[in-house]
Design an enzyme around this catalytic site. Structure first.
Site, mmCIF file in Angstrom:
data_model
loop_
_atom_site.group_PDB
_atom_site.id
_atom_site.type_symbol
_atom_site.label_atom_id
_atom_site.label_comp_id
_atom_site.label_asym_id
_atom_site.label_seq_id
_atom_site.Cartn_x
_atom_site.Cartn_y
_atom_site.Cartn_z
ATOM 1 N N LYS A 232 0.802 -1.216 0.000
ATOM 2 C CA LYS A 232 0.000 0.000 0.000
ATOM 3 C C LYS A 232 0.839 1.272 0.000
ATOM 4 O O LYS A 232 2.053 1.253 0.159
ATOM 5 C CB LYS A 232 -0.991 -0.033 1.163
ATOM 6 C CG LYS A 232 -2.115 -1.032 0.897
ATOM 7 C CD LYS A 232 -3.268 -0.887 1.837
ATOM 8 C CE LYS A 232 -4.430 -1.793 1.405
ATOM 9 N NZ LYS A 232 -5.515 -1.775 2.402
ATOM 10 N N ARG A 266 -3.857 -9.652 5.373
ATOM 11 C CA ARG A 266 -4.336 -9.775 3.985
ATOM 12 C C ARG A 266 -3.203 -9.347 3.065
ATOM 13 O O ARG A 266 -2.765 -8.194 3.109
ATOM 14 C CB ARG A 266 -5.573 -8.899 3.781
ATOM 15 C CG ARG A 266 -6.176 -8.956 2.386
ATOM 16 C CD ARG A 266 -7.401 -8.045 2.305
ATOM 17 N NE ARG A 266 -8.032 -8.083 0.988
ATOM 18 C CZ ARG A 266 -7.686 -7.320 -0.048
ATOM 19 N NH1 ARG A 266 -6.685 -6.426 0.101
ATOM 20 N NH2 ARG A 266 -8.295 -7.421 -1.211
#
Length: 287
Positions: A232, A266
């Site tokens: 991210k 995740r």
């Protein structure tokens, strides 16, 4: 009591919170994804799912609509075409726990009928409370994520939200409390509720880092915590690296997240992150 004393049975899987960190592998069927791993070929996608399972994934998370800021959404028909054949193919081969990452009730229900066993709602029931009714009707767990993207304007060049989110952790806890209340009112069992602070969703990268640093404070909600930091933008902002080179940055956030209470991570890079989890668990959980 805390989630460490609860057991979740889901499909053919059993989750004993507090005993280990569970790994959710991302099965991405969106060609628009920021991570560059979206697959549109069913055989390639199924091969990835098999590989993730062989390498130690505990959950597969199937998604067909990119959450990258600034993108126009896709129709329910397009999302169904992307995800349902994948869910059906995986369900035919394995009974691994499988979540459907969608905010559309019609897609969620079709995926549950096709073999998905968990709902993953990026809006934590704020946009589509009907997902709670599906969770009850199909007797499946639901992941509630905190998302602030509707509370400010996202600056895609800077990779951050420009809204007036002054206390990110308080906003996250408030969001999750609201989602938990909605879930309870719909009749979702306590053990079927999982929470996710929503790293990258409407927070600045500095706020994302603060949330990871203070992740343990989410334990006040007494729910299993899912952490999704893989590749991210907070890693981009710290290391100035493209998505394809964020493995080490992801590993650092995963290890620190586990130390601060994450129950599920995740990730895109399943084999590497399985090893990170095992090492972190050996230190944190004395396993």
């Amino acid at each position: 009591m805390m989630n460490g004393q609860r057991v979740l049975r889901c499909g053919g899987s059993e989750f004993r919170w507090g005993t280990k960190t569970y790994v959710m592998g991302i099965i991405n069927t969106s060609p628009e994804s920021f991570s560059g791993d979206g697959k549109t070929n069913i055989e390639a996608t199924l091969a990835q799912a098999r590989w993730f399972i062989a390498e130690g994934a505990d959950i597969l998370d199937v998604g067909g609509e990119s959450t990258r800021p600034g993108l126009a959404g896709i129709s329910a028909e397009e999302e169904l075409a992307r995800v349902i054949p994948v869910v059906e193919a995986i369900a035919r081969e394995t009974n691994i726990a499988m979540s459907i990452d969608t905010m559309k009730p019609v897609v969620a229900e079709a995926a549950l009928k096709a073999g998905a066993t968990i709902l993953n709602d990026q809006w934590g029931l704020r946009k589509e409370p009907a997902l709670a009714d599906l969770a009850v009707r199909y007797d499946v767990p639901i992941i509630l994520m905190s998302n602030q993207r509707d509370r400010g304007s996202y600056d895609k060049d800077a990779g951050r939200d420009t809204g007036q989110l002054t206390n990110a952790l308080a906003a996250v806890i408030g969001d999750l409390e609201e989602g938990i209340r909605t879930a309870r009112q719909a009749g979702i069992p306590e053990e079927h509720i999982i929470i996710d602070p929503g790293i990258g969703f409407g927070k600045t990268w500095q706020q994302d880092i603060e949330i990871i640093r203070r992740l343990a404070e989410l334990k006040v909600l007494e729910k299993p915590i899912l952490l999704g930091t893989s590749r991210k933008s907070l890693i981009k902002m710290v290391l100035n690296l493209p998505a394809s080179d964020r493995l080490e940055g992801t590993a650092a956030t995963v290890a620190i997240g586990i130390a601060n209470g994450a129950d599920i991570i995740r990730v895109h890079d399943v084999p590497e992150m399985v090893r990170v989890c095992r090492m972190a668990d050996a230190i944190v959980r004395q396993k």
